[in-house]
Enzyme design. Sequence first.
Site, PDB file in Angstrom:
ATOM      1  N   CYS A 203      -3.545  -2.479  -0.939  1.00  0.00           N
ATOM      2  CA  CYS A 203      -2.484  -3.369  -0.463  1.00  0.00           C
ATOM      3  C   CYS A 203      -2.133  -4.460  -1.467  1.00  0.00           C
ATOM      4  CB  CYS A 203      -2.875  -3.985   0.879  1.00  0.00           C
ATOM      5  SG  CYS A 203      -3.135  -2.736   2.155  1.00  0.00           S
TER       6      CYS A 203
ATOM      7  N   CYS B 117       0.801  -1.235   0.000  1.00  0.00           N
ATOM      8  CA  CYS B 117       0.000   0.000   0.000  1.00  0.00           C
ATOM      9  C   CYS B 117       0.830   1.281   0.000  1.00  0.00           C
ATOM     10  CB  CYS B 117      -1.018   0.006   1.128  1.00  0.00           C
ATOM     11  SG  CYS B 117      -0.291   0.007   2.773  1.00  0.00           S
TER      12      CYS B 117
ATOM     13  N   LYS C   5      -6.007  -8.726  11.576  1.00  0.00           N
ATOM     14  CA  LYS C   5      -5.896  -7.294  11.325  1.00  0.00           C
ATOM     15  C   LYS C   5      -7.246  -6.764  10.877  1.00  0.00           C
ATOM     16  CE  LYS C   5      -3.504  -3.851   8.535  1.00  0.00           C
ATOM     17  NZ  LYS C   5      -2.344  -3.528   7.715  1.00  0.00           N
TER      18      LYS C   5
ATOM     19  N   TYR D 132       4.714   2.900  19.148  1.00  0.00           N
ATOM     20  CA  TYR D 132       5.469   4.126  18.906  1.00  0.00           C
ATOM     21  C   TYR D 132       6.035   4.678  20.219  1.00  0.00           C
ATOM     22  CZ  TYR D 132       3.226   3.599  14.427  1.00  0.00           C
ATOM     23  OH  TYR D 132       2.809   3.066  13.233  1.00  0.00           O
TER      24      TYR D 132
ATOM     25  N   LYS E 200      -4.071  -6.707  15.572  1.00  0.00           N
ATOM     26  CA  LYS E 200      -3.901  -5.286  15.299  1.00  0.00           C
ATOM     27  C   LYS E 200      -5.240  -4.655  14.967  1.00  0.00           C
ATOM     28  CE  LYS E 200      -1.767  -2.306  11.917  1.00  0.00           C
ATOM     29  NZ  LYS E 200      -1.491  -2.230  10.530  1.00  0.00           N
TER      30      LYS E 200
ATOM     31  N   ARG F  83      -1.507   6.395   7.791  1.00  0.00           N
ATOM     32  CA  ARG F  83      -1.698   6.590   6.346  1.00  0.00           C
ATOM     33  C   ARG F  83      -1.235   7.977   5.932  1.00  0.00           C
ATOM     34  NH1 ARG F  83      -7.363   3.240   5.738  1.00  0.00           N
ATOM     35  NH2 ARG F  83      -6.460   1.273   6.493  1.00  0.00           N
TER      36      ARG F  83
ATOM     37  N   SER G 123      -1.026   3.717  15.158  1.00  0.00           N
ATOM     38  CA  SER G 123      -0.821   5.161  15.104  1.00  0.00           C
ATOM     39  C   SER G 123      -1.943   5.954  15.769  1.00  0.00           C
ATOM     40  CB  SER G 123      -0.655   5.587  13.651  1.00  0.00           C
ATOM     41  OG  SER G 123      -1.763   5.165  12.867  1.00  0.00           O
TER      42      SER G 123
HETATM   43  C1  PBG Z   1       0.296  -1.515   5.818  1.00  0.00           C
HETATM   44  C2  PBG Z   1       0.199  -1.190   7.257  1.00  0.00           C
HETATM   45  C3  PBG Z   1      -0.652  -0.288   7.896  1.00  0.00           C
HETATM   46  C4  PBG Z   1      -0.269  -0.270   9.232  1.00  0.00           C
HETATM   47  C5  PBG Z   1       0.758  -1.176   9.372  1.00  0.00           C
HETATM   48  N1  PBG Z   1       1.029  -1.740   8.140  1.00  0.00           N
HETATM   49  C6  PBG Z   1      -1.714   0.588   7.347  1.00  0.00           C
HETATM   50  C7  PBG Z   1      -2.964   0.020   6.838  1.00  0.00           C
HETATM   51  O1  PBG Z   1      -3.194  -1.189   6.855  1.00  0.00           O
HETATM   52  O2  PBG Z   1      -3.749   0.822   6.371  1.00  0.00           O
HETATM   53  C8  PBG Z   1      -0.868   0.583  10.305  1.00  0.00           C
HETATM   54  C9  PBG Z   1       0.049   0.960  11.414  1.00  0.00           C
HETATM   55  C10 PBG Z   1      -0.431   2.066  12.283  1.00  0.00           C
HETATM   56  O3  PBG Z   1      -1.554   2.610  12.138  1.00  0.00           O
HETATM   57  O4  PBG Z   1       0.335   2.426  13.176  1.00  0.00           O
HETATM   58  N2  PBG Z   1      -0.758  -2.248   5.314  1.00  0.00           N
END
Ligand code: PBG
Length: 327
Positions: free
Chosen positions: A129, A121, A194, A312, A247, A204, A273
Amino acid sequence: MDLLVRPRRLRGGEVLRKMVRETRMDPSALIYPLFFMDGENRAEEIPSLPGQYRYTVDRAAQAMDTVAAAGVQSVLLFGIPAEKDARGSQAYAADGVVQRALRKLKAEFPEIYCITDVCLCEYTSHGHCGMLRGREVDNDQTLELLADTALSHVQAGADMVAPSDMMDGRIRAIRERLDGSGFFTVPIMSYAVKYASAFYGPFREAAGSAPAFGDRKSYQMDYHNRREGIKEALLDVDEGADILMVKPAMSYLDMVREVKDATNLPLASYSVSGEYAMVKASAGNGWIDEERIVCEMAASAFRAGTDLYISYYARELAKFMQEGRIG
Ligand code: PBG
């Protein structure tokens, strides 16, 4: 009062409370996410993640010094390429940003364990992705590119790969590709459970990876579902995952416990994040005590059953653990 059982007896002082503590944590369980971008001699603070930076590869030492100084031993690497295209070709380019970062990190910081996020992605012009067929993400064609990406990371020195794309069958595709190239010993940490989550919003922005149209709900999970998470976890066990991940972390601690009970693999959870951004924003306003909130969030993930915690705040948490303020 005729009370035989008095739970408060075990809460009578700090020494006793620590003696009977059920959850103990150690910095070796922490993983710190780190962003590398194409370009030269730049370190940019990410607006939605105050205190987190995007570094160019030549500034790797600046990033890694803080990690090593904090006592964090592993990092999770993300790449932000200058060029994006429909096939995400910079994700698996031998001189892609993550591949260059890996070569530098392994040469200059050999003691730091490098895990790489494997996904397209950040590299696709459309921000999805995987490869598109029309407006759909084509699962099976994407598997090839994910396997290419994982292999290129390992060839550049990655110690572990962590696919986050949520395509069906990707753990097996990556395992077979790595084994076929002789990398039998490199583990895979699967972002197995996830969810399609608004908590990824700030990431993002950091990675410029928001989908150009639609959303990720055709591949990331519906957050109303629990049993589907167990199904995903068990599938990845069968496909050869070495470590599983749930996650996000904070709103999904029930899933941390479910997956812990349903499998016998080490389990990671990712405090994403949005969790970080919410804490930073309210701490910045003086509404919460940042350190206490961060410690409580981490301890609750470990209490729920996480073995590894991606955050983080990993550097701060390592310090808090070493100083005995948590765990
Ligand atoms: C990539 C990915 C993402 C995150 C980790 N790997 C973004 C998503 O799936 O949109 C998110 C990490 C975060 O928000 O700290 N696919």
